[in-house]
Write a protein that holds these residues in place. Structure first.
Motif, short mmCIF file in Angstrom:
data_model
loop_
_atom_site.label_atom_id
_atom_site.label_comp_id
_atom_site.label_asym_id
_atom_site.label_seq_id
_atom_site.Cartn_x
_atom_site.Cartn_y
_atom_site.Cartn_z
N GLU A 86 0.53 -1.56 0.29
CA GLU A 86 0.13 -0.09 -0.12
C GLU A 86 0.82 1.38 0.03
OE1 GLU A 86 -2.86 -0.10 3.11
OE2 GLU A 86 -3.88 -1.50 2.52
N ILE A 87 1.28 2.14 -1.15
CA ILE A 87 2.20 3.20 -1.12
C ILE A 87 0.98 4.45 -1.52
CG2 ILE A 87 3.15 4.16 -2.86
CD1 ILE A 87 4.51 1.50 -3.07
N ASN A 88 0.79 5.25 -0.75
CA ASN A 88 0.34 6.40 -1.22
C ASN A 88 -1.73 6.33 -0.77
OD1 ASN A 88 2.30 8.68 -1.19
ND2 ASN A 88 2.30 8.13 -3.70
N ASN A 89 -1.68 5.42 -0.37
CA ASN A 89 -3.27 5.08 0.36
C ASN A 89 -3.95 5.49 1.00
OD1 ASN A 89 -5.57 3.52 -0.06
ND2 ASN A 89 -4.74 1.27 0.85
N GLN A 90 -4.95 6.46 0.61
CA GLN A 90 -5.33 7.24 1.80
C GLN A 90 -7.40 6.55 2.42
OE1 GLN A 90 -6.78 11.55 0.20
NE2 GLN A 90 -8.66 10.98 0.78
N GLU A 91 -7.80 5.81 1.50
CA GLU A 91 -9.03 5.24 2.49
C GLU A 91 -9.60 3.73 1.74
OE1 GLU A 91 -12.18 7.41 2.83
OE2 GLU A 91 -11.94 9.00 1.05
N PHE A 92 -9.95 3.11 1.93
CA PHE A 92 -10.93 1.82 0.95
C PHE A 92 -12.28 2.58 1.12
CE2 PHE A 92 -6.92 -0.55 2.77
CZ PHE A 92 -6.38 -0.92 1.08
N ILE A 93 -13.12 2.46 0.66
CA ILE A 93 -14.64 2.78 0.87
C ILE A 93 -15.06 1.72 0.16
CG2 ILE A 93 -16.62 3.82 -0.18
CD1 ILE A 93 -14.69 6.36 -0.75
N VAL A 94 -15.95 0.90 1.00
CA VAL A 94 -16.80 -0.43 0.73
C VAL A 94 -18.45 0.32 0.03
CG1 VAL A 94 -17.77 -2.67 1.62
CG2 VAL A 94 -15.46 -1.44 2.53
N GLN A 95 -18.23 -0.93 -1.47
CA GLN A 95 -19.51 -0.45 -2.06
C GLN A 95 -20.71 -1.59 -2.74
OE1 GLN A 95 -17.50 1.68 -5.66
NE2 GLN A 95 -17.48 2.81 -5.14
N ARG A 96 -21.60 -0.94 -1.91
CA ARG A 96 -22.88 -2.63 -2.49
C ARG A 96 -23.43 -2.49 -3.35
NH1 ARG A 96 -26.09 -2.59 2.05
NH2 ARG A 96 -27.32 -0.53 1.45
N SER A 97 -24.19 -3.05 -4.39
CA SER A 97 -24.66 -3.01 -5.37
C SER A 97 -26.01 -4.33 -4.82
CB SER A 97 -24.03 -3.15 -6.83
OG SER A 97 -25.92 -3.26 -7.71
N ILE A 98 -27.88 -3.81 -5.68
CA ILE A 98 -28.29 -4.91 -5.86
C ILE A 98 -28.39 -5.01 -7.20
CG2 ILE A 98 -29.56 -4.06 -3.83
CD1 ILE A 98 -31.57 -3.46 -6.07
N ASP A 99 -27.89 -5.02 -8.81
CA ASP A 99 -27.80 -5.06 -9.26
C ASP A 99 -25.92 -5.68 -10.53
OD1 ASP A 99 -26.64 -3.06 -9.60
OD2 ASP A 99 -28.94 -1.73 -11.02
N THR A 120 -24.44 -3.18 -11.23
CA THR A 120 -23.89 -1.72 -12.17
C THR A 120 -23.67 -0.83 -10.97
OG1 THR A 120 -24.78 -2.96 -13.66
CG2 THR A 120 -24.97 -0.74 -13.72
N LEU A 121 -25.16 -0.29 -10.20
CA LEU A 121 -25.31 0.94 -9.55
C LEU A 121 -24.34 0.51 -7.86
CD1 LEU A 121 -28.23 2.26 -10.94
CD2 LEU A 121 -26.22 2.78 -11.55
N PHE A 122 -23.67 1.37 -7.88
CA PHE A 122 -23.22 0.98 -6.16
C PHE A 122 -23.61 1.68 -5.41
CE2 PHE A 122 -21.40 -2.04 -8.72
CZ PHE A 122 -20.99 -3.28 -7.58
N GLU A 123 -23.57 1.91 -4.18
CA GLU A 123 -23.60 3.07 -3.32
C GLU A 123 -22.59 2.68 -2.11
OE1 GLU A 123 -26.62 2.66 -1.00
OE2 GLU A 123 -27.35 0.72 -0.64
N ASN A 124 -21.50 3.35 -1.28
CA ASN A 124 -21.05 3.59 -0.74
C ASN A 124 -21.68 3.36 0.62
OD1 ASN A 124 -19.41 4.78 -2.63
ND2 ASN A 124 -18.96 6.78 -1.48
N ILE A 125 -21.27 2.61 1.20
CA ILE A 125 -21.38 1.89 3.14
C ILE A 125 -21.02 1.79 3.76
CG2 ILE A 125 -23.33 0.35 1.77
CD1 ILE A 125 -21.59 -1.54 2.39
N ALA A 126 -19.57 2.29 3.65
CA ALA A 126 -18.51 2.01 4.46
C ALA A 126 -16.93 2.86 4.22
CB ALA A 126 -18.60 0.92 5.71
N ARG A 159 -31.63 -8.95 1.56
CA ARG A 159 -31.76 -10.21 1.30
C ARG A 159 -32.01 -10.22 -0.23
NH1 ARG A 159 -37.64 -13.68 2.50
NH2 ARG A 159 -37.01 -15.60 2.03
N GLY A 160 -31.00 -11.75 -0.34
CA GLY A 160 -31.01 -11.96 -1.56
C GLY A 160 -29.88 -11.58 -2.04
N LYS A 161 -29.35 -11.73 -3.40
CA LYS A 161 -27.92 -10.80 -4.02
C LYS A 161 -28.24 -9.18 -3.37
CE LYS A 161 -28.06 -14.36 -8.08
NZ LYS A 161 -28.47 -14.80 -9.81
N ASN A 162 -26.13 -9.29 -3.70
CA ASN A 162 -25.51 -8.47 -3.21
C ASN A 162 -24.58 -8.35 -3.98
OD1 ASN A 162 -26.88 -6.61 -0.69
ND2 ASN A 162 -27.35 -9.12 -0.23
N TYR A 163 -23.77 -7.35 -4.42
CA TYR A 163 -22.49 -7.27 -4.88
C TYR A 163 -22.08 -6.42 -4.37
CZ TYR A 163 -25.10 -8.94 -9.09
OH TYR A 163 -25.89 -10.29 -9.41
#
Length: 195
Positions: free
Chosen positions: A41-54, A56-62, A85-89
């Motif tokens: 990890e070089i010059n790494n500022q942060e990790f953002i966890v993203q989730r999507s139900i399809d 394609t479209l992801f939202e930031n969750i953490a 409930r069901g599939k999460n990406y």
């Protein structure tokens, strides 16, 4: 005299601030546990966890701060307690110090519906501080019983997820009990030991 044009090709190498080693997800009732590992990890500022139900479209969750460095392998964990409930990406977006981003691979995890309450202790036996994760589909009452079966602490839990921290340094050593009873009359009990 012949004139020769001398050309020089300069090879450029692109460096990414993180090398991804793994990214996995495991479903549990009411949650999905994500784990990933990195190195260099070089010059790494942060990790953002993203989730999507399809997928394609992801939202930031953490957002998570980096802990690694050059030639260092690091492991990270995050529990998504609001998984659908069901599939999460899922994917991890890595943000560099200069604002550039890189992504992990995308994984698919099928989440189960939480139908029964669960009590998960973070360490047992307990010394001074009891830490308990309560996962419950509906609200209820959490009760702690001493060695004589008498209630020494109770709390209303609103449902979904709640983490409870309880000071037990004044209690005698022995085996104690906790019980959660939901408003649907669902019951779950767990024994724990105070050293």
């Amino acid at each position: 005299i012949n004139n020769f044009a001398i050309s020089q090709t300069v090879a450029t190498q692109q460096f990414f601030p993180v090398e991804w080693l793994s990214f996995d997800g495991v479903a549990a009732p009411g949650s999905v546990e994500l784990s990933w590992s990195t190195t260099n990890e070089i010059n790494n500022q942060e990790f953002i966890v993203q989730r999507s139900i399809d997928g394609t479209l992801f939202e930031n969750i953490a957002n998570m701060d980096p802990r690694g460095g050059k030639d260092v392998t690091m492991a990270y964990n995050f529990v998504d307690r609001s998984a659908k409930r069901g599939k999460n990406y899922y994917r991890i977006m890595q943000v560099d110090m200069d604002g550039t981003v890189d992504y992990s691979s995308t994984i698919e995890v099928s989440a189960e519906e939480l139908t029964q309450p669960r009590l998960t202790m973070l360490g047992n036996p307990v010394k001074d501080q009891l830490i308990l994760d309560v996962n419950a589909p509906v609200p209820g009452i959490l009760t702690f019983l001493d060695t004589q079966g008498k209630t020494f602490y109770s709390k209303v839990v609103e449902g979904n997820f709640e983490q409870i921290s309880l000071d037990v340094s004044d209690l005698q050593r022995g085996i104690y009990w906790m019980q959660f009873r939901s408003e649907l009359d669902q019951k779950v009990s767990k024994a724990f030991t105070i050293q």
